[in-house]
Scaffold this motif. Structure first.
Motif, mmCIF file in Angstrom:
data_model
loop_
_atom_site.group_PDB
_atom_site.id
_atom_site.type_symbol
_atom_site.label_atom_id
_atom_site.label_comp_id
_atom_site.label_asym_id
_atom_site.label_seq_id
_atom_site.Cartn_x
_atom_site.Cartn_y
_atom_site.Cartn_z
ATOM 1 N N GLU A 52 26.400 48.331 15.595
ATOM 2 C CA GLU A 52 27.353 48.245 14.494
ATOM 3 C C GLU A 52 28.729 48.760 14.931
ATOM 4 O O GLU A 52 28.848 49.581 15.840
ATOM 5 N N LYS A 53 29.757 48.309 14.223
ATOM 6 C CA LYS A 53 31.112 48.769 14.495
ATOM 7 C C LYS A 53 31.243 50.238 14.098
ATOM 8 O O LYS A 53 30.827 50.642 13.014
ATOM 9 N N GLU A 54 31.824 51.064 14.993
ATOM 10 C CA GLU A 54 31.979 52.481 14.706
ATOM 11 C C GLU A 54 33.440 52.938 14.692
ATOM 12 O O GLU A 54 33.731 54.107 14.439
ATOM 13 N N GLY A 55 34.368 52.033 14.957
ATOM 14 C CA GLY A 55 35.768 52.420 14.939
ATOM 15 C C GLY A 55 36.657 51.334 15.514
ATOM 16 O O GLY A 55 36.182 50.246 15.877
ATOM 17 N N THR A 56 37.948 51.615 15.578
ATOM 18 C CA THR A 56 38.932 50.677 16.113
ATOM 19 C C THR A 56 39.870 51.426 17.053
ATOM 20 O O THR A 56 40.312 52.540 16.743
ATOM 21 N N GLU A 57 40.164 50.832 18.190
ATOM 22 C CA GLU A 57 41.121 51.410 19.137
ATOM 23 C C GLU A 57 42.347 50.514 19.222
ATOM 24 O O GLU A 57 42.226 49.288 19.296
ATOM 25 N N GLN A 58 43.522 51.130 19.200
ATOM 26 C CA GLN A 58 44.774 50.418 19.375
ATOM 27 C C GLN A 58 45.372 50.770 20.739
ATOM 28 O O GLN A 58 45.238 51.898 21.206
ATOM 29 N N GLU A 59 46.034 49.794 21.328
ATOM 30 C CA GLU A 59 46.661 50.018 22.638
ATOM 31 C C GLU A 59 48.066 49.425 22.646
ATOM 32 O O GLU A 59 48.273 48.296 22.199
ATOM 33 N N PHE A 60 49.002 50.205 23.173
ATOM 34 C CA PHE A 60 50.341 49.711 23.462
ATOM 35 C C PHE A 60 50.503 49.714 24.980
ATOM 36 O O PHE A 60 50.192 50.715 25.638
ATOM 37 N N ARG A 61 50.966 48.595 25.501
ATOM 38 C CA ARG A 61 51.011 48.432 26.955
ATOM 39 C C ARG A 61 52.395 47.982 27.407
ATOM 40 O O ARG A 61 52.999 47.092 26.813
ATOM 41 N N LEU A 62 52.875 48.610 28.472
ATOM 42 C CA LEU A 62 54.084 48.183 29.168
ATOM 43 C C LEU A 62 53.688 47.856 30.598
ATOM 44 O O LEU A 62 52.908 48.596 31.212
ATOM 45 N N TYR A 63 54.225 46.744 31.118
ATOM 46 C CA TYR A 63 53.912 46.447 32.522
ATOM 47 C C TYR A 63 55.020 45.639 33.176
ATOM 48 O O TYR A 63 55.821 44.979 32.522
ATOM 49 N N GLY A 64 55.044 45.743 34.488
ATOM 50 C CA GLY A 64 55.946 44.945 35.306
ATOM 51 C C GLY A 64 55.166 44.305 36.426
ATOM 52 O O GLY A 64 54.128 44.824 36.852
ATOM 53 N N ARG A 65 55.655 43.158 36.886
ATOM 54 C CA ARG A 65 54.942 42.458 37.964
ATOM 55 C C ARG A 65 55.928 41.843 38.948
ATOM 56 O O ARG A 65 57.072 41.534 38.611
ATOM 57 N N TYR A 66 55.443 41.684 40.194
ATOM 58 C CA TYR A 66 56.196 40.997 41.233
ATOM 59 C C TYR A 66 55.248 40.016 41.908
ATOM 60 O O TYR A 66 54.089 40.346 42.210
ATOM 61 N N ALA A 67 55.727 38.786 42.152
ATOM 62 C CA ALA A 67 54.887 37.749 42.753
ATOM 63 C C ALA A 67 55.634 37.040 43.877
ATOM 64 O O ALA A 67 56.848 36.809 43.779
ATOM 65 N N TYR A 68 54.882 36.701 44.922
ATOM 66 C CA TYR A 68 55.425 35.908 46.024
ATOM 67 C C TYR A 68 54.509 34.706 46.230
ATOM 68 O O TYR A 68 53.282 34.847 46.328
ATOM 69 N N THR A 69 55.091 33.502 46.292
ATOM 70 C CA THR A 69 54.326 32.260 46.395
ATOM 71 C C THR A 69 54.603 31.555 47.713
ATOM 72 O O THR A 69 55.757 31.371 48.102
ATOM 73 N N PHE A 70 53.521 31.157 48.387
ATOM 74 C CA PHE A 70 53.610 30.349 49.604
ATOM 75 C C PHE A 70 53.268 28.902 49.242
ATOM 76 O O PHE A 70 52.274 28.647 48.558
ATOM 77 N N ASN A 71 54.079 27.959 49.705
ATOM 78 C CA ASN A 71 53.811 26.540 49.484
ATOM 79 C C ASN A 71 53.262 25.918 50.754
ATOM 80 O O ASN A 71 53.827 26.096 51.837
ATOM 81 N N PHE A 72 52.155 25.192 50.628
ATOM 82 C CA PHE A 72 51.546 24.494 51.755
ATOM 83 C C PHE A 72 51.502 23.004 51.424
ATOM 84 O O PHE A 72 50.587 22.530 50.742
ATOM 85 N N GLY A 73 52.528 22.290 51.861
ATOM 86 C CA GLY A 73 52.632 20.879 51.532
ATOM 87 C C GLY A 73 53.002 20.702 50.067
ATOM 88 O O GLY A 73 53.534 21.597 49.412
ATOM 89 N N GLU A 74 52.701 19.529 49.536
ATOM 90 C CA GLU A 74 53.062 19.219 48.153
ATOM 91 C C GLU A 74 51.986 19.583 47.149
ATOM 92 O O GLU A 74 52.240 19.618 45.951
ATOM 93 N N LYS A 75 50.776 19.876 47.630
ATOM 94 C CA LYS A 75 49.654 20.059 46.704
ATOM 95 C C LYS A 75 49.159 21.502 46.585
ATOM 96 O O LYS A 75 48.592 21.884 45.566
ATOM 97 N N TRP A 76 49.360 22.324 47.613
ATOM 98 C CA TRP A 76 48.772 23.658 47.618
ATOM 99 C C TRP A 76 49.818 24.737 47.404
ATOM 100 O O TRP A 76 50.913 24.686 47.976
#
Length: 262
Positions: free
Chosen positions: A111-135
């Motif tokens: 059974e449900k026994e309670g509720t949790e709330q969350e506030f989230r802050l985040y940052g991200r960095y991404a680097y992409t490699f291209n291999f031809g036209e499809k990958w």
């Protein structure tokens, strides 16, 4: 001339959809789970280098004693993220998120026994490699700050958490028709938490879980919408579900892409 211009705009439009995938969050120990999101993505400049993605989502999951992925309400999420592709291969983003998650008893009938709330802050960095036209091969590091409250905004046992996520994703362009793509990813999560109970202290920073996902992505013809249909296996360290191969997620997302408008 008008047809050529429309075609060019459409190609740019579809290219942005590749970034629109909304991955499921962790929903805790379960057998199966379902995740669905509706997002709105907006270009902030004419080149599509700056974008926002806002979405609302729900998650449901099974009880520990069944396989019904719609059995119990698991989470409601509101998320807003800003992206900036400052280089053909590099991108950063930052976001704010609110999450509301029911908590259930560990013993039957769960059974449900309670509720949790969350506030989230985040940052991200991404680097992409291209291999031809499809990958494409994309590597992302994401750093999160997570603050937890109960339903009345009182402190809970876990005060806040610092979490690092490392993700690698391979995307293969299946077909020009409806801009179909297949994305395969592996993500590892590491964290440390500050606890209020039983005593105020930090936990050790370490590996917590791994998420393995496969997504089929396509554009709805003659529309500004993209659809993501996917599967994710969440392998949570020291959980009951890990002995059954992890928590098995099924996901379906719809994203509405809005072009740049001065």
């Amino acid at each position: 001339m008008n047809k050529a211009l429309c075609l060019l705009i459409s190609l740019l439009f579809l290219n942005n959809f590749l970034q629109a995938q909304i991955s499921p969050p962790g929903l805790g120990d379960a057998n199966t789970a379902f995740w669905s999101a509706f997002g709105v993505k907006r270009n902030l400049d004419s080149l599509g280098n700056k974008q926002t993605l806002s979405y609302v989502a729900i998650g449901r999951k099974s009880s520990p004693d069944n396989e019904n992925l719609f059995s119990k309400q698991a989470i409601v999420v509101l998320n807003h993220e800003v992206y900036h592709s400052f280089d053909p291969h590099q991108q950063y983003g930052y976001a704010i998120s609110y999450r509301r998650q029911p908590k259930y008893e560990s013993e039957a009938p769960y059974e449900k026994e309670g509720t949790e709330q969350e506030f989230r802050l985040y940052g991200r960095y991404a680097y992409t490699f291209n291999f031809g036209e499809k990958w494409k091969f994309k590597n992302t590091i994401r750093q999160e700050f997570r603050k937890f409250f109960d339903a009345d905004f009182h402190d809970v046992d876990e005060d806040f958490q610092l979490r690092t996520r490392l993700k690698s994703q391979v995307t293969y362009h299946l077909s020009q028709k409806n801009n179909q793509k297949l994305a395969l990813s592996v993500e590892e999560l590491f964290s440390a938490s500050y606890l209020n109970e039983p005593t105020a202290k930090w936990t050790s920073f370490g590996y917590r879980e791994m998420r393995i996902a496969a997504y089929y992505i396509f554009n709805i013809p003659n529309s500004p919408f993209t659809v993501d249909i996917g599967y994710m296996d969440d392998l949570i360290r020291d959980s009951k579900s890990i002995h059954k191969g992890g928590v098995h997620y099924f996901a379906a997302d719809l994203v509405w892409n809005l072009p740049y408008n001065k």
